[in-house]
Design a protein around this motif. Structure first.
Motif, PDB file in Angstrom:
ATOM      1  N   TYR A  30      -8.698   1.643  64.427  1.00 29.22           N
ATOM      2  CA  TYR A  30      -9.035   1.490  62.842  1.00 29.22           C
ATOM      3  C   TYR A  30     -10.101   0.659  62.594  1.00 29.22           C
ATOM      4  CZ  TYR A  30      -4.002   2.825  62.941  1.00 29.22           C
ATOM      5  OH  TYR A  30      -2.901   3.656  63.054  1.00 29.22           O
ATOM      6  N   ILE A  31     -10.828   1.051  61.419  1.00 29.27           N
ATOM      7  CA  ILE A  31     -11.945   0.505  60.718  1.00 29.27           C
ATOM      8  C   ILE A  31     -11.745  -0.935  60.680  1.00 29.27           C
ATOM      9  CG2 ILE A  31     -13.762   0.663  59.030  1.00 29.27           C
ATOM     10  CD1 ILE A  31     -13.146   3.786  59.262  1.00 29.27           C
ATOM     11  N   GLU A  32     -12.730  -1.689  60.788  1.00 30.34           N
ATOM     12  CA  GLU A  32     -12.518  -3.298  60.592  1.00 30.34           C
ATOM     13  C   GLU A  32     -13.696  -3.661  59.777  1.00 30.34           C
ATOM     14  OE1 GLU A  32     -10.965  -6.004  63.428  1.00 30.34           O
ATOM     15  OE2 GLU A  32      -8.987  -5.214  62.805  1.00 30.34           O
ATOM     16  N   GLU A  33     -14.812  -3.930  60.082  1.00 31.45           N
ATOM     17  CA  GLU A  33     -16.011  -4.328  59.365  1.00 31.45           C
ATOM     18  C   GLU A  33     -17.138  -4.151  60.226  1.00 31.45           C
ATOM     19  OE1 GLU A  33     -16.937  -8.853  59.847  1.00 31.45           O
ATOM     20  OE2 GLU A  33     -14.801  -8.806  59.542  1.00 31.45           O
ATOM     21  N   VAL A  34     -18.343  -4.046  59.227  1.00 26.80           N
ATOM     22  CA  VAL A  34     -19.500  -4.067  60.105  1.00 26.80           C
ATOM     23  C   VAL A  34     -20.171  -5.629  60.643  1.00 26.80           C
ATOM     24  CG1 VAL A  34     -21.897  -3.412  59.482  1.00 26.80           C
ATOM     25  CG2 VAL A  34     -20.264  -2.028  58.603  1.00 26.80           C
ATOM     26  N   GLY A  35     -20.866  -5.600  61.434  1.00 28.24           N
ATOM     27  CA  GLY A  35     -21.343  -6.951  62.074  1.00 28.24           C
ATOM     28  C   GLY A  35     -21.717  -7.987  60.715  1.00 28.24           C
ATOM     29  N   GLY A  66     -12.381  10.430  45.410  1.00 27.14           N
ATOM     30  CA  GLY A  66     -12.115   9.528  44.225  1.00 27.14           C
ATOM     31  C   GLY A  66     -11.518   8.376  44.484  1.00 27.14           C
ATOM     32  N   GLU A  67     -11.071   8.131  45.622  1.00 26.22           N
ATOM     33  CA  GLU A  67     -10.334   6.573  45.959  1.00 26.22           C
ATOM     34  C   GLU A  67     -11.110   5.852  46.737  1.00 26.22           C
ATOM     35  OE1 GLU A  67      -6.288   5.248  48.324  1.00 26.22           O
ATOM     36  OE2 GLU A  67      -7.218   6.931  49.173  1.00 26.22           O
ATOM     37  N   VAL A  68     -11.250   4.611  46.371  1.00 26.99           N
ATOM     38  CA  VAL A  68     -12.141   3.676  47.145  1.00 26.99           C
ATOM     39  C   VAL A  68     -11.098   2.882  48.068  1.00 26.99           C
ATOM     40  CG1 VAL A  68     -13.713   1.514  46.810  1.00 26.99           C
ATOM     41  CG2 VAL A  68     -13.652   3.286  45.104  1.00 26.99           C
ATOM     42  N   VAL A  69     -11.608   2.791  49.233  1.00 23.75           N
ATOM     43  CA  VAL A  69     -10.687   2.458  50.333  1.00 23.75           C
ATOM     44  C   VAL A  69     -11.498   1.241  51.100  1.00 23.75           C
ATOM     45  CG1 VAL A  69      -9.400   2.840  52.459  1.00 23.75           C
ATOM     46  CG2 VAL A  69      -9.374   4.460  50.610  1.00 23.75           C
ATOM     47  N   THR A  70     -10.739   0.056  51.553  1.00 25.76           N
ATOM     48  CA  THR A  70     -11.497  -0.808  52.279  1.00 25.76           C
ATOM     49  C   THR A  70     -10.244  -1.361  53.331  1.00 25.76           C
ATOM     50  OG1 THR A  70     -12.946  -2.820  52.350  1.00 25.76           O
ATOM     51  CG2 THR A  70     -10.968  -2.842  50.862  1.00 25.76           C
ATOM     52  N   PRO A  71     -10.750  -1.617  54.377  1.00 25.52           N
ATOM     53  CA  PRO A  71      -9.740  -2.209  55.355  1.00 25.52           C
ATOM     54  C   PRO A  71      -8.967  -3.384  54.971  1.00 25.52           C
ATOM     55  CG  PRO A  71     -11.594  -1.523  56.702  1.00 25.52           C
ATOM     56  CD  PRO A  71     -12.001  -1.583  55.120  1.00 25.52           C
ATOM     57  N   ALA A  72      -7.735  -3.520  55.073  1.00 25.56           N
ATOM     58  CA  ALA A  72      -6.881  -4.686  54.680  1.00 25.56           C
ATOM     59  C   ALA A  72      -7.283  -5.719  55.425  1.00 25.56           C
ATOM     60  CB  ALA A  72      -5.583  -4.373  54.685  1.00 25.56           C
ATOM     61  N   ALA A 107     -11.822  -3.531  39.682  1.00 22.91           N
ATOM     62  CA  ALA A 107     -10.517  -3.640  38.871  1.00 22.91           C
ATOM     63  C   ALA A 107     -10.860  -3.512  37.394  1.00 22.91           C
ATOM     64  CB  ALA A 107      -9.932  -4.709  39.089  1.00 22.91           C
ATOM     65  N   GLU A 108     -11.874  -4.437  37.162  1.00 24.41           N
ATOM     66  CA  GLU A 108     -12.332  -4.632  35.706  1.00 24.41           C
ATOM     67  C   GLU A 108     -12.892  -3.147  35.099  1.00 24.41           C
ATOM     68  OE1 GLU A 108     -13.429  -6.576  32.088  1.00 24.41           O
ATOM     69  OE2 GLU A 108     -12.287  -7.031  33.665  1.00 24.41           O
ATOM     70  N   TRP A 109     -13.311  -2.317  35.849  1.00 25.16           N
ATOM     71  CA  TRP A 109     -13.692  -0.920  35.469  1.00 25.16           C
ATOM     72  C   TRP A 109     -12.668  -0.046  35.656  1.00 25.16           C
ATOM     73  CZ3 TRP A 109     -18.799  -0.926  39.397  1.00 25.16           C
ATOM     74  CH2 TRP A 109     -19.499  -1.952  38.683  1.00 25.16           C
ATOM     75  N   GLY A 110     -11.526  -0.267  35.753  1.00 24.57           N
ATOM     76  CA  GLY A 110     -10.210   0.550  36.028  1.00 24.57           C
ATOM     77  C   GLY A 110     -10.491   1.454  37.152  1.00 24.57           C
ATOM     78  N   ILE A 111     -10.911   0.930  38.369  1.00 27.95           N
ATOM     79  CA  ILE A 111     -11.138   1.558  39.522  1.00 27.95           C
ATOM     80  C   ILE A 111     -10.250   0.840  40.634  1.00 27.95           C
ATOM     81  CG2 ILE A 111     -12.562   2.489  41.327  1.00 27.95           C
ATOM     82  CD1 ILE A 111     -14.748   2.663  39.528  1.00 27.95           C
ATOM     83  N   THR A 112      -9.019   1.410  41.041  1.00 31.95           N
ATOM     84  CA  THR A 112      -8.100   1.018  41.888  1.00 31.95           C
ATOM     85  C   THR A 112      -8.900   0.887  43.557  1.00 31.95           C
ATOM     86  OG1 THR A 112      -6.389   1.085  40.788  1.00 31.95           O
ATOM     87  CG2 THR A 112      -5.896   0.491  42.862  1.00 31.95           C
ATOM     88  N   VAL A 113      -8.932  -0.256  44.090  1.00 31.70           N
ATOM     89  CA  VAL A 113      -9.333  -0.288  45.676  1.00 31.70           C
ATOM     90  C   VAL A 113      -8.142  -0.299  46.313  1.00 31.70           C
ATOM     91  CG1 VAL A 113     -10.308  -1.389  47.206  1.00 31.70           C
ATOM     92  CG2 VAL A 113     -11.494  -1.513  44.955  1.00 31.70           C
ATOM     93  N   SER A 114      -7.785   0.564  47.205  1.00 30.58           N
ATOM     94  CA  SER A 114      -6.613   0.556  48.241  1.00 30.58           C
ATOM     95  C   SER A 114      -7.052  -0.346  49.441  1.00 30.58           C
ATOM     96  CB  SER A 114      -6.153   1.959  48.657  1.00 30.58           C
ATOM     97  OG  SER A 114      -5.669   2.842  47.490  1.00 30.58           O
ATOM     98  N   GLU A 115      -6.521  -1.539  49.701  1.00 32.30           N
ATOM     99  CA  GLU A 115      -6.776  -2.121  50.872  1.00 32.30           C
ATOM    100  C   GLU A 115      -5.611  -1.851  51.770  1.00 32.30           C
ATOM    101  OE1 GLU A 115      -7.710  -6.528  50.094  1.00 32.30           O
ATOM    102  OE2 GLU A 115      -7.060  -6.094  48.128  1.00 32.30           O
ATOM    103  N   ARG A 116      -5.911  -1.080  52.924  1.00 37.83           N
ATOM    104  CA  ARG A 116      -4.965  -0.595  53.944  1.00 37.83           C
ATOM    105  C   ARG A 116      -5.661  -0.172  55.012  1.00 37.83           C
ATOM    106  NH1 ARG A 116      -5.723   5.111  54.263  1.00 37.83           N
ATOM    107  NH2 ARG A 116      -6.726   6.025  52.804  1.00 37.83           N
ATOM    108  N   ARG A 117      -5.085   0.114  56.020  1.00 37.06           N
ATOM    109  CA  ARG A 117      -5.637   0.570  57.583  1.00 37.06           C
ATOM    110  C   ARG A 117      -6.306   1.808  57.165  1.00 37.06           C
ATOM    111  NH1 ARG A 117      -1.316  -0.182  62.278  1.00 37.06           N
ATOM    112  NH2 ARG A 117      -3.126  -0.623  63.503  1.00 37.06           N
TER     113      ARG A 117
END
Length: 357
Positions: free
Chosen positions: A230-235, A245-251, A270-280
């Motif tokens: 599972y993706i975590e983060e860049v250094g 169309g979905e914006v995803v970032t690791p939880a 969120a202010e722009w109406g774009i939901t970010v999915s924080e998930r694995r």
């Protein structure tokens, strides 16, 4: 607010400021720095601004042996009408204290150290560059200073803030960077120190970073430490993907640094109406999206780079060229908006900026 008298000793030996058009990251430092000491039983005392200078440590200082240290990174910006702005600095000092708690370091008074930082910035304000893409990087840090080789928390510490005029963190600037997915080494695991900004996290990553650089990549993308799946983060930054169309970032999993630019990006979307999915998000899922043509954008977020588009991911024998190595529309909009707020060029509807005066 608890108060302690801040003493200021001005430098009599002023340095030559570097050319703002050729600034790199973290190579030059201003004329002054802030210092404050902690002793068990007395607490934090003796805050002072002094000329920038070497410090003296006992060879047995505990930070040198057991890496009991934490740090932060934030920036000061000069606006077109000559004001000095900080971006959500209270969040940095909150995170500093969370890191300190994990490393058994005593907390600082967040409101107080922010007031000291403002005094330091006013003293060295001429070092804040105004060239596009530049800023004054601020590095608060705490080190254990007790001369003792016992494996236990130190009883004395030094808190410092140093300032450095900087250009872009990556040589590519806002242009997309190439990143290597690390499958051998581990950055952090649940229960470790991955959520803290502590020195050991970064030096432990050098081996993978050197390997990535040798392959021609700017940075490393870390996977989870258990399954390497599972993706975590860049250094140096958190990471986001736009997939179909979905914006995803690791939880935030207990092994990922809680980035302030990450938080701001999620709130802005969120202010722009774009939901970010924080998930694995697994590399396999990401690669399948790429194969289907659904991986539209990828970018990192962090204080140093703000928004850094990702143009290529190298995963073993698989290469993913993202958006034809072009900066995506969403990454560009985020970069323009965040840097616009930070530099006072556009209205700040969130009250994220703090003026130094």
């Amino acid at each position: 607010m608890i108060t302690m008298k801040l003493t200021i000793t001005k430098s009599s030996n002023f340095k030559t400021k570097p050319d703002p058009s050729s600034l790199s990251f973290g190579k030059h430092f201003t004329n002054h720095m802030l210092m404050m000491n902690y002793t068990e039983g007395e607490g934090w005392t003796s805050p002072q601004i002094v000329p920038y200078q070497p410090i003296t440590l006992d060879p047995s200082a505990m930070s040198l042996h057991y890496s009991q240290s934490v740090f932060e990174g934030l920036k000061a910006y000069r606006t077109e009408d000559d004001r000095i702005l900080l971006f959500r600095p209270e969040k940095n000092f909150e995170r500093l204290n969370r890191s300190s708690d994990r490393l058994s370091i005593p907390a600082v008074n967040e409101e107080l150290v922010l007031s000291y930082l403002k005094e330091l910035l006013l003293l060295d304000k001429e070092w804040i560059p105004t060239t596009e893409g530049t800023s004054l990087y601020i590095r608060p840090f705490i080190i254990a200073t007790e001369p003792n080789l016992s494996v236990a928390p130190s009883t004395t510490y030094t808190f410092m803030i140093i300032l450095s005029p900087v250009g872009s963190y990556y040589a590519e600037g806002i242009n997309p960077v190439s990143i290597n997915v690390e499958e051998k080494f581990t950055r952090a695991v649940l229960g470790g120190t991955g959520t803290a900004k502590t020195a050991g996290n970064y030096s432990a990553a050098y081996k993978a970073q050197v390997g990535a650089s040798g392959l021609g990549y700017s940075q490393v993308l870390w996977l989870d430490g258990i399954e390497k799946k599972y993706i975590e983060e860049v250094g140096s930054m958190n990471v986001f993907f736009k997939i179909n169309g979905e914006v995803v970032t690791p939880a935030l999993s207990g092994s990922i640094l809680e980035g302030i630019t990450r938080m701001s990006t999620i709130e802005l979307l969120a202010e722009w109406g774009i939901t970010v999915s924080e998930r694995r998000l697994s590399m396999e899922e990401l690669y399948q999206a790429y194969e289907k043509g659904e991986l539209e954008e990828a970018f990192g977020t962090g204080t140093a780079a703000v928004i850094s588009p990702i143009g290529e991911l190298n995963w073993g024998d698989k290469k993913m060229v993202i958006n034809n190595r072009q900066t995506g529309d969403l990454a560009k909009k985020l970069y323009d908006t965040l840097t616009g707020i930070q530099t006072g060029k556009i209205h700040d509807p969130f009250n994220w900026t703090v003026e130094v005066n």
